[in-house]
Motif scaffolding. Structure first.
Motif, short mmCIF file in Angstrom:
data_model
loop_
_atom_site.label_atom_id
_atom_site.label_comp_id
_atom_site.label_asym_id
_atom_site.label_seq_id
_atom_site.Cartn_x
_atom_site.Cartn_y
_atom_site.Cartn_z
N GLN A 277 2.17 1.71 -3.46
CA GLN A 277 1.08 2.20 -4.31
C GLN A 277 0.93 3.71 -4.16
N GLU A 278 0.94 4.17 -2.91
CA GLU A 278 0.80 5.61 -2.65
C GLU A 278 2.03 6.38 -3.13
N LEU A 279 3.23 5.88 -2.82
CA LEU A 279 4.46 6.57 -3.19
C LEU A 279 4.57 6.78 -4.69
N TYR A 280 4.23 5.75 -5.45
CA TYR A 280 4.38 5.81 -6.91
C TYR A 280 3.07 6.15 -7.63
N ASN A 281 2.05 6.58 -6.88
CA ASN A 281 0.75 6.98 -7.44
C ASN A 281 0.19 5.92 -8.39
N LEU A 282 0.18 4.68 -7.94
CA LEU A 282 -0.33 3.57 -8.76
C LEU A 282 -1.84 3.46 -8.56
N LYS A 283 -2.54 3.11 -9.63
CA LYS A 283 -4.00 2.98 -9.56
C LYS A 283 -4.41 1.72 -8.79
N LYS B 244 0.84 -1.22 0.00
CA LYS B 244 0.00 0.00 0.00
C LYS B 244 0.87 1.26 0.00
#
Length: 179
Positions: free
Chosen positions: A145-151, A142
């Motif tokens: 996901q947030e760090l790399y702005n993943l959908k 998670k």
């Protein structure tokens, strides 16, 4: 925040067999409950030994004794399997400390109740290895996901590629993802 509050919660240096036994007792429990069970577990062991959590001491505990302090029957079997492997010489503190990640995964996952996640947490928090990436940990996934702005939540195999640039400090990167 103080500097101490911003550091990962590393465990005191414990023998591998003790540290892994402690891991079993903390698995899937709230910290307060696990702390209480761990304290009662230590009280069951002989006080005459400096580190009472020896394989022989654990093997001397009956499953019924462990159940009375809140340890499930399954976890009791895990503790006994771990202690048996250390007592038989299949595992030793020095061998565990010397193994690389792939060897540790191969050897420790032979112990009932030890999976990849447990081995990764053991390497990070007990062995204090700086370059371990727990690709299957939901909190780390998670965070990535947030760090790399993943959908979507990255799959474990995607995690390895995304976090390759963190080498040789992937454990530190994982800790920041949890924060």
């Amino acid at each position: 925040k103080t500097a101490a509050a911003s550091r990962p919660p590393l465990l005191p240096s414990l023998p591998a067999s003790h540290s892994l036994a402690r891991s079993f007792l903390y698995q899937q429990l709230a910290t307060a409950a696990a702390d209480a069970i761990y304290a009662r577990f230590l009280e069951l062991l002989p006080a005459a030994v400096s580190d009472g959590v020896t394989p022989a001491a654990v093997l001397a505990l009956a499953t019924a004794d462990l159940r009375t302090i809140g340890v499930s029957g399954r976890k009791a079997s895990y503790l006994h399997d771990l202690a048996t492997r250390f007592a038989a010489g299949e595992l030793s503190d020095s061998a565990v400390a010397a193994m690389d990640e792939s060897a540790l995964l191969a050897e420790l996952t032979k112990v009932k109740g030890v999976g990849e996640w447990t081995v990764h947490m053991f390497m990070i928090f007990s062995l204090q290895r700086p370059d371990v990436l727990p690709c299957g940990d939901l909190g780390v996934r998670k965070g990535v996901q947030e760090l790399y702005n993943l959908k979507t939540l990255p799959k474990p195999e995607e995690m390895a590629a995304l976090c390759e640039r963190w080498r040789p400090y992937r454990s530190v990167g994982a800790w920041y993802m949890w924060r």
